[in-house]
Every structure is written in structure tokens, then in C-alpha cells.
Design a protein around this motif. Sequence first.
Motif, PDB file in Angstrom:
ATOM      1  N   ASP A  62       0.845  -1.199   0.000  1.00 19.09           N
ATOM      2  CA  ASP A  62       0.000   0.000   0.000  1.00 19.09           C
ATOM      3  C   ASP A  62       0.880   1.250   0.000  1.00 19.09           C
ATOM      4  OD1 ASP A  62      -2.333  -1.564   0.237  1.00 19.09           O
ATOM      5  OD2 ASP A  62      -2.507  -1.212   2.407  1.00 19.09           O
ATOM      6  N   LEU A  63       1.942   1.213   0.808  1.00 17.26           N
ATOM      7  CA  LEU A  63       2.843   2.366   0.893  1.00 17.26           C
ATOM      8  C   LEU A  63       3.520   2.638  -0.443  1.00 17.26           C
ATOM      9  CD1 LEU A  63       4.559   1.936   4.374  1.00 17.26           C
ATOM     10  CD2 LEU A  63       2.863   3.652   3.706  1.00 17.26           C
ATOM     11  N   VAL A  64       3.918   1.585  -1.142  1.00 16.13           N
ATOM     12  CA  VAL A  64       4.533   1.770  -2.467  1.00 16.13           C
ATOM     13  C   VAL A  64       3.545   2.460  -3.401  1.00 16.13           C
ATOM     14  CG1 VAL A  64       5.393   0.566  -4.523  1.00 16.13           C
ATOM     15  CG2 VAL A  64       6.143  -0.144  -2.246  1.00 16.13           C
ATOM     16  N   SER A  65       2.310   1.993  -3.378  1.00 19.43           N
ATOM     17  CA  SER A  65       1.283   2.556  -4.257  1.00 19.43           C
ATOM     18  C   SER A  65       0.976   4.005  -3.883  1.00 19.43           C
ATOM     19  CB  SER A  65       0.016   1.708  -4.182  1.00 19.43           C
ATOM     20  OG  SER A  65       0.311   0.384  -4.562  1.00 19.43           O
ATOM     21  N   PRO A  75       4.413 -14.687  -8.763  1.00 23.50           N
ATOM     22  CA  PRO A  75       4.654 -14.497  -7.347  1.00 23.50           C
ATOM     23  C   PRO A  75       3.824 -13.323  -6.819  1.00 23.50           C
ATOM     24  CG  PRO A  75       6.437 -13.513  -8.585  1.00 23.50           C
ATOM     25  CD  PRO A  75       5.518 -14.178  -9.578  1.00 23.50           C
ATOM     26  N   ARG A  76       3.585 -13.308  -5.526  1.00 20.32           N
ATOM     27  CA  ARG A  76       2.818 -12.210  -4.924  1.00 20.32           C
ATOM     28  C   ARG A  76       3.621 -10.924  -5.089  1.00 20.32           C
ATOM     29  NH1 ARG A  76      -1.559 -11.324  -1.826  1.00 20.32           N
ATOM     30  NH2 ARG A  76      -1.452  -9.592  -0.356  1.00 20.32           N
ATOM     31  N   ARG A  77       3.011  -9.984  -5.788  1.00 21.02           N
ATOM     32  CA  ARG A  77       3.675  -8.708  -6.085  1.00 21.02           C
ATOM     33  C   ARG A  77       2.628  -7.715  -6.551  1.00 21.02           C
ATOM     34  NH1 ARG A  77       4.036  -7.540 -11.366  1.00 21.02           N
ATOM     35  NH2 ARG A  77       3.575  -9.182 -12.852  1.00 21.02           N
ATOM     36  N   ILE A  78       3.009  -6.453  -6.620  1.00 24.72           N
ATOM     37  CA  ILE A  78       2.138  -5.437  -7.187  1.00 24.72           C
ATOM     38  C   ILE A  78       2.146  -5.633  -8.693  1.00 24.72           C
ATOM     39  CG2 ILE A  78       1.729  -2.967  -7.519  1.00 24.72           C
ATOM     40  CD1 ILE A  78       3.369  -2.516  -4.915  1.00 24.72           C
ATOM     41  N   ALA A  79       0.972  -5.801  -9.283  1.00 25.86           N
ATOM     42  CA  ALA A  79       0.873  -5.972 -10.730  1.00 25.86           C
ATOM     43  C   ALA A  79       0.538  -4.651 -11.416  1.00 25.86           C
ATOM     44  CB  ALA A  79      -0.187  -7.008 -11.076  1.00 25.86           C
ATOM     45  N   GLN A  80      -0.293  -3.842 -10.759  1.00 23.70           N
ATOM     46  CA  GLN A  80      -0.742  -2.593 -11.372  1.00 23.70           C
ATOM     47  C   GLN A  80      -1.135  -1.603 -10.281  1.00 23.70           C
ATOM     48  OE1 GLN A  80      -3.344  -2.945 -14.764  1.00 23.70           O
ATOM     49  NE2 GLN A  80      -4.584  -1.203 -14.110  1.00 23.70           N
ATOM     50  N   VAL A  81      -0.891  -0.335 -10.572  1.00 25.31           N
ATOM     51  CA  VAL A  81      -1.354   0.748  -9.706  1.00 25.31           C
ATOM     52  C   VAL A  81      -2.156   1.705 -10.576  1.00 25.31           C
ATOM     53  CG1 VAL A  81      -0.714   2.622  -8.145  1.00 25.31           C
ATOM     54  CG2 VAL A  81       0.683   0.541  -8.215  1.00 25.31           C
ATOM     55  N   ASP A  82      -3.401   1.937 -10.186  1.00 32.69           N
ATOM     56  CA  ASP A  82      -4.263   2.910 -10.865  1.00 32.69           C
ATOM     57  C   ASP A  82      -4.285   4.176 -10.028  1.00 32.69           C
ATOM     58  OD1 ASP A  82      -4.909   0.806 -12.589  1.00 32.69           O
ATOM     59  OD2 ASP A  82      -6.770   0.347 -11.523  1.00 32.69           O
ATOM     60  N   LEU A 115       2.042  19.290 -16.739  1.00 27.76           N
ATOM     61  CA  LEU A 115       1.848  18.632 -15.452  1.00 27.76           C
ATOM     62  C   LEU A 115       1.740  17.112 -15.597  1.00 27.76           C
ATOM     63  CD1 LEU A 115      -0.612  21.213 -13.901  1.00 27.76           C
ATOM     64  CD2 LEU A 115       1.762  20.808 -13.197  1.00 27.76           C
ATOM     65  N   GLU A 116       1.036  16.665 -16.604  1.00 26.86           N
ATOM     66  CA  GLU A 116       0.891  15.224 -16.818  1.00 26.86           C
ATOM     67  C   GLU A 116       2.239  14.573 -17.130  1.00 26.86           C
ATOM     68  OE1 GLU A 116      -2.289  14.310 -19.570  1.00 26.86           O
ATOM     69  OE2 GLU A 116      -3.663  15.677 -18.522  1.00 26.86           O
ATOM     70  N   ASN A 117       3.050  15.238 -17.944  1.00 28.19           N
ATOM     71  CA  ASN A 117       4.384  14.711 -18.245  1.00 28.19           C
ATOM     72  C   ASN A 117       5.257  14.697 -16.997  1.00 28.19           C
ATOM     73  OD1 ASN A 117       3.793  14.247 -20.932  1.00 28.19           O
ATOM     74  ND2 ASN A 117       4.608  16.213 -21.614  1.00 28.19           N
ATOM     75  N   ALA A 118       5.140  15.731 -16.186  1.00 30.60           N
ATOM     76  CA  ALA A 118       5.912  15.787 -14.939  1.00 30.60           C
ATOM     77  C   ALA A 118       5.532  14.630 -14.029  1.00 30.60           C
ATOM     78  CB  ALA A 118       5.667  17.129 -14.240  1.00 30.60           C
ATOM     79  N   ALA A 119       4.242  14.375 -13.890  1.00 30.86           N
ATOM     80  CA  ALA A 119       3.780  13.295 -13.017  1.00 30.86           C
ATOM     81  C   ALA A 119       4.353  11.956 -13.453  1.00 30.86           C
ATOM     82  CB  ALA A 119       2.254  13.241 -13.014  1.00 30.86           C
ATOM     83  N   ARG A 120       4.333  11.693 -14.722  1.00 35.30           N
ATOM     84  CA  ARG A 120       4.758  10.382 -15.237  1.00 35.30           C
ATOM     85  C   ARG A 120       6.268  10.169 -15.142  1.00 35.30           C
ATOM     86  NH1 ARG A 120       0.159  11.367 -18.728  1.00 35.30           N
ATOM     87  NH2 ARG A 120      -1.330   9.665 -18.422  1.00 35.30           N
ATOM     88  N   THR A 121       7.010  11.221 -14.870  1.00 32.56           N
ATOM     89  CA  THR A 121       8.466  11.096 -14.765  1.00 32.56           C
ATOM     90  C   THR A 121       8.952  11.340 -13.337  1.00 32.56           C
ATOM     91  OG1 THR A 121       8.763  13.403 -15.446  1.00 32.56           O
ATOM     92  CG2 THR A 121       8.860  11.721 -17.176  1.00 32.56           C
ATOM     93  N   CYS A 122       8.079  11.136 -12.355  1.00 31.60           N
ATOM     94  CA  CYS A 122       8.511  11.307 -10.966  1.00 31.60           C
ATOM     95  C   CYS A 122       9.477  10.170 -10.609  1.00 31.60           C
ATOM     96  CB  CYS A 122       7.313  11.345 -10.023  1.00 31.60           C
ATOM     97  SG  CYS A 122       6.675   9.742  -9.524  1.00 31.60           S
ATOM     98  N   PRO A 123      10.343  10.380  -9.617  1.00 34.91           N
ATOM     99  CA  PRO A 123      11.340   9.362  -9.260  1.00 34.91           C
ATOM    100  C   PRO A 123      10.752   8.002  -8.882  1.00 34.91           C
ATOM    101  CG  PRO A 123      11.918  11.459  -8.271  1.00 34.91           C
ATOM    102  CD  PRO A 123      10.558  11.635  -8.889  1.00 34.91           C
ATOM    103  N   VAL A 124       9.623   7.969  -8.200  1.00 33.47           N
ATOM    104  CA  VAL A 124       9.036   6.669  -7.848  1.00 33.47           C
ATOM    105  C   VAL A 124       8.552   5.958  -9.102  1.00 33.47           C
ATOM    106  CG1 VAL A 124       7.198   5.482  -6.574  1.00 33.47           C
ATOM    107  CG2 VAL A 124       8.454   7.363  -5.485  1.00 33.47           C
TER     108      VAL A 124
END
Length: 135
Positions: free
Chosen positions: A45-48, A85-92, A109-118
Motif C-alpha cells: 500500500d505504501l509503495v502505491s 509471485p505475490r507482487r504489485i501488478a498494477q497501480v491505478d 503537469l501530466e508529463n511531470a507526473a509520469r516522470t517522478c522518481p518513484v
Amino acid sequence: MNNTATGLYSGELRTEATHTASGTLILTDAPVDNHGRGEAFSPTDLVSAALGSCMMTIMGIVAARHALDLSGVRFSVTKHMAAEPRRIAQVDITFQMPASLASKDRTLLENAARTCPVALSLHPEIRQQVEFLYQ
């Protein structure tokens, strides 16, 4: 060099992580579908949530640079797990953005969001579905 955080296993599938610089505490609990009680964020959850927060932070930096006000922008995050294996498959992630933003600012702004470090740090197999709703 100082560490970023310290952690403690408090038993019963729970951890406490302390941010070294601020002392802020984060509790985690295993999710109900993985032997826990689901009474706090799970590590996945924290990763997402970190992905959404990172995207929002980077958009905030870009917005400040261009004198755009993003106060009150909200986002929601939904995590999808894979079994083997149990893992995150997708984050919406859905962002509720101001309708008043000009087309060029939306793109910025949309381009900035998609290139965040996480976003750039997550494994490429984790699908990132990002939606921007302008209301």
C-alpha cells in the motif's frame, strides 16, 4: 551519512518505520488477504501511495515554477496484486485536477507526473494506469 529511516518489527506482522530526519512514524500491517489484520498501510500500500504522492509532489514543483495553483488537487490510488509471485501488478491513480488549467499546462503537469522518481524506480512490469480528470 545518516540513514533515511529505521524500523522495528513489533510482532503480529506489524512494523514501525521512523523517518530519521523528522521522527515521523509509519505503522504497517499485513493485509487481510496475506495473514494480517489490515489495520494500517501494508508495505505494498505504501509503495502505491508513494507513487501517487511522488507524482503530486513533482506536479507541485512544476506548478510553482509556472505560477499554477494546484491547492486542493486530490488523487486516489488503487493497487492490484498478482498471486504468483505475490507482487504489485498494477497501480491505478486518478487525479482530480482544476478544469481551469490551460491545455499546455495540463500537458506539462501530466508529463511531470509520469516522470517522478518513484514512477521511474518501479519495475517496468508494474503497470501504472494514470488518469487526469479536469473538473
